[in-house]
Scaffold this motif. Structure first.
Motif, PDB file in Angstrom:
ATOM      1  N   ASP A 120      36.335  71.034  -3.965  1.00 42.86           N
ATOM      2  CA  ASP A 120      36.732  71.332  -5.344  1.00 42.86           C
ATOM      3  C   ASP A 120      37.497  70.177  -5.998  1.00 42.86           C
ATOM      4  O   ASP A 120      37.592  70.105  -7.216  1.00 42.86           O
ATOM      5  CB  ASP A 120      37.609  72.586  -5.385  1.00 42.86           C
ATOM      6  CG  ASP A 120      36.851  73.833  -4.961  1.00 42.86           C
ATOM      7  OD1 ASP A 120      35.603  73.800  -4.955  1.00 42.86           O
ATOM      8  OD2 ASP A 120      37.506  74.839  -4.623  1.00 42.86           O
ATOM      9  N   TYR A 121      38.058  69.294  -5.186  1.00 39.41           N
ATOM     10  CA  TYR A 121      38.919  68.230  -5.711  1.00 39.41           C
ATOM     11  C   TYR A 121      38.307  66.829  -5.564  1.00 39.41           C
ATOM     12  O   TYR A 121      38.948  65.848  -5.887  1.00 39.41           O
ATOM     13  CB  TYR A 121      40.270  68.266  -4.993  1.00 39.41           C
ATOM     14  CG  TYR A 121      40.990  69.571  -5.188  1.00 39.41           C
ATOM     15  CD1 TYR A 121      41.734  69.813  -6.327  1.00 39.41           C
ATOM     16  CD2 TYR A 121      40.899  70.582  -4.232  1.00 39.41           C
ATOM     17  CE1 TYR A 121      42.386  71.022  -6.510  1.00 39.41           C
ATOM     18  CE2 TYR A 121      41.541  71.792  -4.407  1.00 39.41           C
ATOM     19  CZ  TYR A 121      42.282  72.012  -5.552  1.00 39.41           C
ATOM     20  OH  TYR A 121      42.913  73.203  -5.739  1.00 39.41           O
ATOM     21  N   GLN A 122      37.064  66.736  -5.057  1.00 35.48           N
ATOM     22  CA  GLN A 122      36.493  65.425  -4.774  1.00 35.48           C
ATOM     23  C   GLN A 122      36.264  64.581  -6.017  1.00 35.48           C
ATOM     24  O   GLN A 122      36.407  63.369  -5.975  1.00 35.48           O
ATOM     25  CB  GLN A 122      35.183  65.571  -3.989  1.00 35.48           C
ATOM     26  CG  GLN A 122      35.427  65.933  -2.553  1.00 35.48           C
ATOM     27  CD  GLN A 122      34.160  65.933  -1.727  1.00 35.48           C
ATOM     28  OE1 GLN A 122      33.071  65.739  -2.240  1.00 35.48           O
ATOM     29  NE2 GLN A 122      34.312  66.154  -0.442  1.00 35.48           N
ATOM     30  N   GLN A 123      35.900  65.200  -7.124  1.00 35.66           N
ATOM     31  CA  GLN A 123      35.640  64.431  -8.342  1.00 35.66           C
ATOM     32  C   GLN A 123      36.764  64.566  -9.366  1.00 35.66           C
ATOM     33  O   GLN A 123      36.589  64.236 -10.526  1.00 35.66           O
ATOM     34  CB  GLN A 123      34.308  64.864  -8.957  1.00 35.66           C
ATOM     35  CG  GLN A 123      33.123  64.474  -8.090  1.00 35.66           C
ATOM     36  CD  GLN A 123      31.806  64.881  -8.703  1.00 35.66           C
ATOM     37  OE1 GLN A 123      31.674  65.971  -9.235  1.00 35.66           O
ATOM     38  NE2 GLN A 123      30.826  63.999  -8.622  1.00 35.66           N
ATOM     39  N   SER A 124      37.917  65.001  -8.912  1.00 33.52           N
ATOM     40  CA  SER A 124      39.034  65.234  -9.828  1.00 33.52           C
ATOM     41  C   SER A 124      39.770  63.955 -10.207  1.00 33.52           C
ATOM     42  O   SER A 124      40.518  63.946 -11.175  1.00 33.52           O
ATOM     43  CB  SER A 124      40.017  66.220  -9.197  1.00 33.52           C
ATOM     44  OG  SER A 124      40.573  65.648  -8.028  1.00 33.52           O
ATOM     45  N   GLY A 125      39.601  62.900  -9.433  1.00 37.05           N
ATOM     46  CA  GLY A 125      40.319  61.654  -9.720  1.00 37.05           C
ATOM     47  C   GLY A 125      41.748  61.660  -9.211  1.00 37.05           C
ATOM     48  O   GLY A 125      42.525  60.775  -9.537  1.00 37.05           O
ATOM     49  N   LEU A 126      42.103  62.656  -8.401  1.00 35.33           N
ATOM     50  CA  LEU A 126      43.460  62.748  -7.866  1.00 35.33           C
ATOM     51  C   LEU A 126      43.639  61.857  -6.642  1.00 35.33           C
ATOM     52  O   LEU A 126      44.754  61.461  -6.321  1.00 35.33           O
ATOM     53  CB  LEU A 126      43.788  64.196  -7.490  1.00 35.33           C
ATOM     54  CG  LEU A 126      43.692  65.221  -8.618  1.00 35.33           C
ATOM     55  CD1 LEU A 126      43.883  66.626  -8.071  1.00 35.33           C
ATOM     56  CD2 LEU A 126      44.696  64.907  -9.697  1.00 35.33           C
ATOM     57  N   PHE A 127      42.543  61.582  -5.951  1.00 34.45           N
ATOM     58  CA  PHE A 127      42.593  60.816  -4.708  1.00 34.45           C
ATOM     59  C   PHE A 127      41.541  59.711  -4.723  1.00 34.45           C
ATOM     60  O   PHE A 127      40.518  59.831  -5.392  1.00 34.45           O
ATOM     61  CB  PHE A 127      42.325  61.730  -3.501  1.00 34.45           C
ATOM     62  CG  PHE A 127      43.297  62.858  -3.361  1.00 34.45           C
ATOM     63  CD1 PHE A 127      44.506  62.668  -2.712  1.00 34.45           C
ATOM     64  CD2 PHE A 127      43.016  64.103  -3.878  1.00 34.45           C
ATOM     65  CE1 PHE A 127      45.398  63.712  -2.571  1.00 34.45           C
ATOM     66  CE2 PHE A 127      43.904  65.159  -3.745  1.00 34.45           C
ATOM     67  CZ  PHE A 127      45.102  64.955  -3.092  1.00 34.45           C
ATOM     68  N   VAL A 128      41.810  58.658  -3.958  1.00 32.54           N
ATOM     69  CA  VAL A 128      40.835  57.595  -3.697  1.00 32.54           C
ATOM     70  C   VAL A 128      40.960  57.233  -2.215  1.00 32.54           C
ATOM     71  O   VAL A 128      41.945  57.566  -1.565  1.00 32.54           O
ATOM     72  CB  VAL A 128      41.062  56.317  -4.549  1.00 32.54           C
ATOM     73  CG1 VAL A 128      40.872  56.586  -6.011  1.00 32.54           C
ATOM     74  CG2 VAL A 128      42.411  55.699  -4.276  1.00 32.54           C
TER      75      VAL A 128
END
Length: 173
Positions: A121-129
């Motif tokens: 759910d968070y892979q394309q959120s831009g919260l992590f790299v």
């Protein structure tokens, strides 16, 4: 005086010509030997690179759609904007262990092998790299938090207040 030697097919060869032919034959054999060594070395490197690329592909598939940044392709300034998990926890006013516990509980990250993987759910959120770094003969992916991810993690941790330790603090008296 030049000496003539006769070959099996009846041709005659002078000794100087024979020396030159022998020297040329030695040189060709030496070159052939070196080329064979180079070819073996090349084949070995090719096999190592193939193995390395398989590992990278497997890890890239594992980390999903999260942006991967080559650590050597970006400037130090750009690299410094991404925070490690320990730094992010400190900014959010908690410990690494507590932050990881709540990130896992909410499905934001999970541990797969030796890599922290961002939840689908968070892979394309831009919260992590992921920063990729080469360590020896393998590539390692380091999960980093983007500047947009720090407030998100702070809000998530605020929903889960930290429990105060009961009893005496762990100190010597």
């Amino acid at each position: 005086m030049k000496e003539n030697k006769s070959l099996p097919d009846g041709q005659s060869v002078q000794s100087e010509e024979l020396k030159q032919v022998k020297e040329e034959l030695r040189r060709v054999k030496r070159e052939k030997h070196f080329m064979a060594m180079r070819l073996r070395t090349h084949d070995k490197r090719k096999a190592e690179m193939k193995t390395k690329m398989r590992r990278i592909a497997a890890t890239a598939q594992q980390v999903g759609k999260v942006r991967i940044i080559d650590i050597n392709a970006v400037s130090a300034e750009e690299r410094s904007q991404y925070l490690g998990l320990v730094q992010c926890a400190a900014l959010c006013g908690t410990t690494y262990v507590t932050m990881i516990k709540w990130l896992q509980a909410e499905g934001v990250i999970v541990r797969e092998g030796n890599v922290w993987v961002v939840g689908s759910d968070y892979q394309q959120s831009g919260l992590f790299v992921y920063l990729s770094g080469v360590g020896g003969s393998y590539t390692r992916f380091y999960l980093k938090v983007t500047p947009a991810g720090v407030p998100f993690i702070g809000q998530m941790l605020a929903r889960h207040p930290r429990k105060e330790a009961k009893g005496k603090p762990n100190t010597k008296e």
